[in-house]
Scaffold this active site. Structure first.
Site, PDB file in Angstrom:
ATOM      1  N   ASP A   1       0.815  -1.209   0.000  1.00 15.85           N
ATOM      2  CA  ASP A   1       0.000   0.000   0.000  1.00 15.85           C
ATOM      3  C   ASP A   1       0.851   1.263   0.000  1.00 15.85           C
ATOM      4  O   ASP A   1       1.349   1.684   1.049  1.00 15.85           O
ATOM      5  CB  ASP A   1      -0.913  -0.024   1.250  1.00 15.85           C
ATOM      6  CG  ASP A   1      -1.813   1.180   1.314  1.00 15.85           C
ATOM      7  OD1 ASP A   1      -2.371   1.442   2.406  1.00 15.85           O
ATOM      8  OD2 ASP A   1      -1.956   1.870   0.282  1.00 15.85           O
TER       9      ASP A   1
ATOM     10  N   ASP B   1      -1.742   5.491  -5.306  1.00 16.09           N
ATOM     11  CA  ASP B   1      -2.054   4.605  -4.182  1.00 16.09           C
ATOM     12  C   ASP B   1      -2.362   3.180  -4.637  1.00 16.09           C
ATOM     13  O   ASP B   1      -3.469   2.885  -5.084  1.00 16.09           O
ATOM     14  CB  ASP B   1      -3.253   5.166  -3.398  1.00 16.09           C
ATOM     15  CG  ASP B   1      -3.540   4.346  -2.157  1.00 16.09           C
ATOM     16  OD1 ASP B   1      -4.520   4.652  -1.454  1.00 16.09           O
ATOM     17  OD2 ASP B   1      -2.792   3.385  -1.899  1.00 16.09           O
TER      18      ASP B   1
END
Ligand SMILES: O=C([C@@H]1CCCNC1)N1CCCCC1
Length: 329
Positions: A35, A219
């Site tokens: 992430d 992201d």
């Protein structure tokens, strides 16, 4: 030194990307979600309530000869989607794609929210954001990549996420053969902990790029491409059956629609997301109504170039030069 790890979509909608990570001695291998939008490496563990951990692979520090409790340290994190987790901290050896960090903070979950309990395909996250975003208290810890950077051939990693096929996270080198186009670079702003950048414009279908700058983050932990309403509307005005579905909390359309592509400018390059990549999935198994990969960022307050956008590119997360590289795939 370098590292190279394969990553796979978790399901038919490419909701998440799963990468195997080895922790401890002997190795305990966990499926984790990398992430770039957060900065904590946390795992389901022997300390996670049994009812919550059911169905998940877990890390047991007591079974690792190299695990050490980081005494007095705790962590607690709430993500933008209101999911959360918290717990205490160990250090242990963490190996990703063949590259080992000897003393990595491994945040063990003593509490996890229902979104994580239900998501049994992953056992936690590897935050690849900037250290400033780490949530360990009283002394924030470094990310795996931050710990690795000084030993890697180059202080950078690349993400090559793919639709319904195996992709890769490479550490310390750029495999330019993964890209079709030239890599264009733009400054990255890590001050908030994420990989922030500014795209220079966008276009729908093959139209000419307009010059509207769009500031957002890259992201890997977000499924969708989340942009301002004016852009979302400009796109779906080209999709005859598109409508906002309250229950789905997003724009849906007939799965039979031939979606236009969406392009954005960055670092002097144009990244084009094919219409196919923008049709994420039927809203339910077998439904002829599909959910859009491009949705509004209005209620988040930040634009997110998530997996739908990243899948169209080879993305270079260049810590050494504080910049992001993008190349068409
Ligand atoms: O929590 C997140 C995301 C959630 C999905 C996984 N990546 C991190 N943030 C990024 C956007 C702003 C708020 C914080």
């Amino acid at each position: 030194q370098t590292g190279s790890a394969n990553t796979n979509p978790s399901d038919s909608a490419d909701d998440e990307y799963i990468t195997s990570v080895s922790i401890g001695t002997p190795a305990q291998v966990l499926p984790l979600d990398f992430d770039t939008g957060s900065s904590d490496l946390w795992v389901f563990s022997s300390e996670t309530p049994k009812s919550s951990a059911s169905g998940h692979v877990t890390y047991s520090p007591s079974k690792s000869s190299t695990a050490k409790k980081l005494s007095g340290s705790t962590w607690s994190i709430e993500y933008g989607d209101k999911s959360s987790s918290s717990g205490d901290v160990y250090t242990d050896i963490v190996t990703i794609g063949g590259f080992s960090v000897k003393t990595q903070a491994v945040e063990s979950a003593t509490k996890v929210s229902t979104q994580f309990v239900q998501d049994t395909v992953i056992s936690g996250l590897v935050g690849l954001g900037f250290d400033v975003g780490n949530q360990v208290s009283p002394r924030p810890q470094k990310t795996w990549f931050s710990n690795a950077a000084s030993s890697l051939a180059e202080p950078l990693f690349t993400a090559d996420l793919r639709h319904q096929e195996t992709g890769s996270y490479n550490f310390g080198f750029i495999d330019t053969s993964l890209a079709k186009g030239t890599i264009g670079y733009t400054p990255a702003d890590g001050s908030e902990g994420y990989w922030g950048f500014t795209a220079t414009g966008y276009s729908v279908g093959g139209a000419k790029l307009n010059r509207n700058s769009i500031t957002g983050i890259a992201d890997t932990g977000t499924t969708l491409l989340l942009l301002p309403d004016n852009i979302v509307d400009a796109y779906y005005n080209n999709v005859e059956s598109a409508e906002y579905d309250d229950s789905q909390e997003g724009v849906v359309f007939d799965c039979s629609e031939d979606l236009p592509s969406f392009s954005f400018g960055v670092g002097g390059q144009t990244i084009t997301i094919s219409g196919d990549l923008l049709n994420l999935t039927p809203i339910e198994e077998g439904s002829s109504t599909c959910f859009g990969g491009l949705q509004s960022s209005a209620d988040i307050g930040i634009n997110i170039f998530g997996d739908v956008a990243l899948k169209a590119a080879l993305v270079v997360f260049d810590l050494g030069n504080e910049r992001l590289g993008w190349a068409q795939k």
